[in-house]
Write a protein that holds these residues in place. Structure first.
Motif: not given
Length: 224
Positions: A160-162, A176-178, A181-182, A188-189
């Protein structure tokens, strides 16, 4: 009323509800929440306007249910696409990509959805929301969580934050940056799931949402 007639009526009611859900998603995606009326939704669905209140207490509840349907069916489709897998890390990557992909591809719709969650009624408890929760919780379990009851709400909050960060007007963050981070948080690769620079199976954003809603004509029983 005969059992057969009752079954036919129940099927017609179910499909009527499905048409309202599909119409709500389409119109809010096209026009935004405020510019969409219950009358507009009923007209697009080909339903009597008074029928909307039979299924939903109001516009906010209808729209939330409709978006939750789109979310859970998009997530379900991503998790079960070929090649199917039971690998928990791949399934987590697909789940993240499915939700972030909705924010990227249907920004107006997801922005209106997030705004609705901040209203007094918050989450609408409905079958669509419950199915979304089940899929996300199952994703956490298959990821080999040691405490799914704690880890599922955390995953939901992070997604939800992303999404919120992506749909903010004028200052929304790119995917891409979000995603990075996740993926870092869950170990995860980058190549797992569907990276933003790779085309999803079946192509890009599909404007036809009908596959997520059972709105076709019911089969006619020819038996005597």
């Amino acid at each position: 009323m005969s059992p057969r007639s009752a079954a036919v009526n129940e099927e017609l009611r179910r499909r009527s509800r499905e048409r309202l859900l599909q119409a709500a998603v389409e119109l809010v995606n096209e026009r935004g929440y405020e510019a969409t009326t219950l009358g507009d939704i009923a007209d697009r669905a080909g339903s009597a306007r008074g029928l909307v209140s039979y299924y939903f207490p109001g516009k906010r509840q209808l729209v939330q249910s409709a978006v939750h349907r789109l979310m859970h069916r998009t997530l379900e489709e991503a998790l079960e696409r070929e090649p199917r897998t039971e690998d928990g890390r791949e399934r987590m990557a697909r789940a993240v990509d499915a939700i972030l992909g909705l924010a990227r591809d249907r920004t107006v719709l997801m922005r209106q959805h997030m705004a609705g969650l901040l209203q007094a009624e918050g989450f609408v408890r409905c079958p669509e929301q419950q199915r979304l929760a089940e899929l996300l919780r199952d994703t956490v379990v298959r990821y080999d969580s040691r405490d799914a009851d704690a880890d599922y709400p955390m995953l939901r909050a992070q997604l939800m934050g992303a999404v919120f960060a992506m749909v903010l007007p004028n200052v929304g963050m790119p995917i891409s940056p979000l995603r990075a981070e996740l993926f870092r948080l869950y170990g995860l690769d980058w190549e797992l799931g569907t990276p933003p620079d790779a085309e999803a199976p079946g192509g890009g954003c599909d404007r036809d949402l009908s596959r997520f809603f059972a709105t076709g004509s019911p089969a006619v029983d020819q038996s005597k």
